[in-house]
Design an enzyme around this catalytic site. Sequence first.
Site: not given
Ligand code: PPE
Length: 304
Positions: A157
């Site tokens: 990330k």
């Molecule tokens: N894919 C991506 C690209 C992503 O950024 C997230 C989280 C996910 C999948 C889901 O991962 P998880 O949160 O572990 O279930 N995105 C984060 C950032 C959003 C933002 O706008 O900033 C979040 O959901 O916190």
Amino acid sequence: MATQKVWMDGKLVDYDKANIHIMTHCLHYGGGVFEGIRLYETEKGRAIFRLREHMQRFLDSAKIISLKIPYSLDEICEATREAVRANKGVKVDYIRPIAYYGTGTYGLNPIKLPTSIAIAVVYMGVYLGEEQMQKGAKLITSSWEKPSNRALPVNAKVCGHYVNSVLARLEAVNKGADEALMLNSEGNVAEGTGENIFMVRKGKLYTTPISAGILEGITRDSVMVIADDLGMPVTERDITRGELYIADEVFMTGSAAEVQPIYSIDGLVIGQGKPGPMTLKLQKAFCEAARGKDPKYWHWLDFV
Ligand code: PPE
């Protein structure tokens, strides 16, 4: 109202004073890593959802870009609890830890740069909007390709990776949609700009595999565990764009987005054009688990 605080390199500072220098490496080149973690109000007080898993991914993301974190997993989890406790009485529901290459030298090479770490606790609300959560959200397929694992370590990330997501999200909003669907370099479905994706076809649940070039979402994992417990296991396999068009149900998952139903993709109505029965069942079970209403998942909650 209490003052909102940010944990910065071991100290608690007022939200308005949580600033960085203009020459910070990460601001120029994106060399930083972050997390997004939900904070829920429960009957037993505030709870951080799957803190340890998020912070393990934080440390893993840092390792991938050779960013040294001078804290152990236990220490960084405790720092997060401290940040949450410092915001007692403030309306907050989301935690944003960020670690990044700081200041000292100029140019790309970050090797001599110090690491800075901050943990902000903020109010996110319903990610794509209250109405979208009730009725479902509208997706378009982005014309931007999701970078492949050959281009970037997409399982990390990393701040800079998100330029791709920002472009896709802008495209979606400019076209009147709520969110964008990202295809990978193979043309298969990867994920959303900040969410993983699931579909239901003929009563079965599917989600895209890690090899499709996605972030290994913690909400994705939670939903897979809950689905399994409810007797509807999820299969990880490649999904095509055309398959999503004819799916019975589509939903997205993320810390910010939680379980977000999708009712339309590229102008086509998905299923009945409203959140489907399996989506609703999982959404309800996830909400209850996150809010401490189901003892089976108490181990996912870190009470502060
Ligand atoms: N894919 C991506 C690209 C992503 O950024 C997230 C989280 C996910 C999948 C889901 O991962 P998880 O949160 O572990 O279930 N995105 C984060 C950032 C959003 C933002 O706008 O900033 C979040 O959901 O916190």
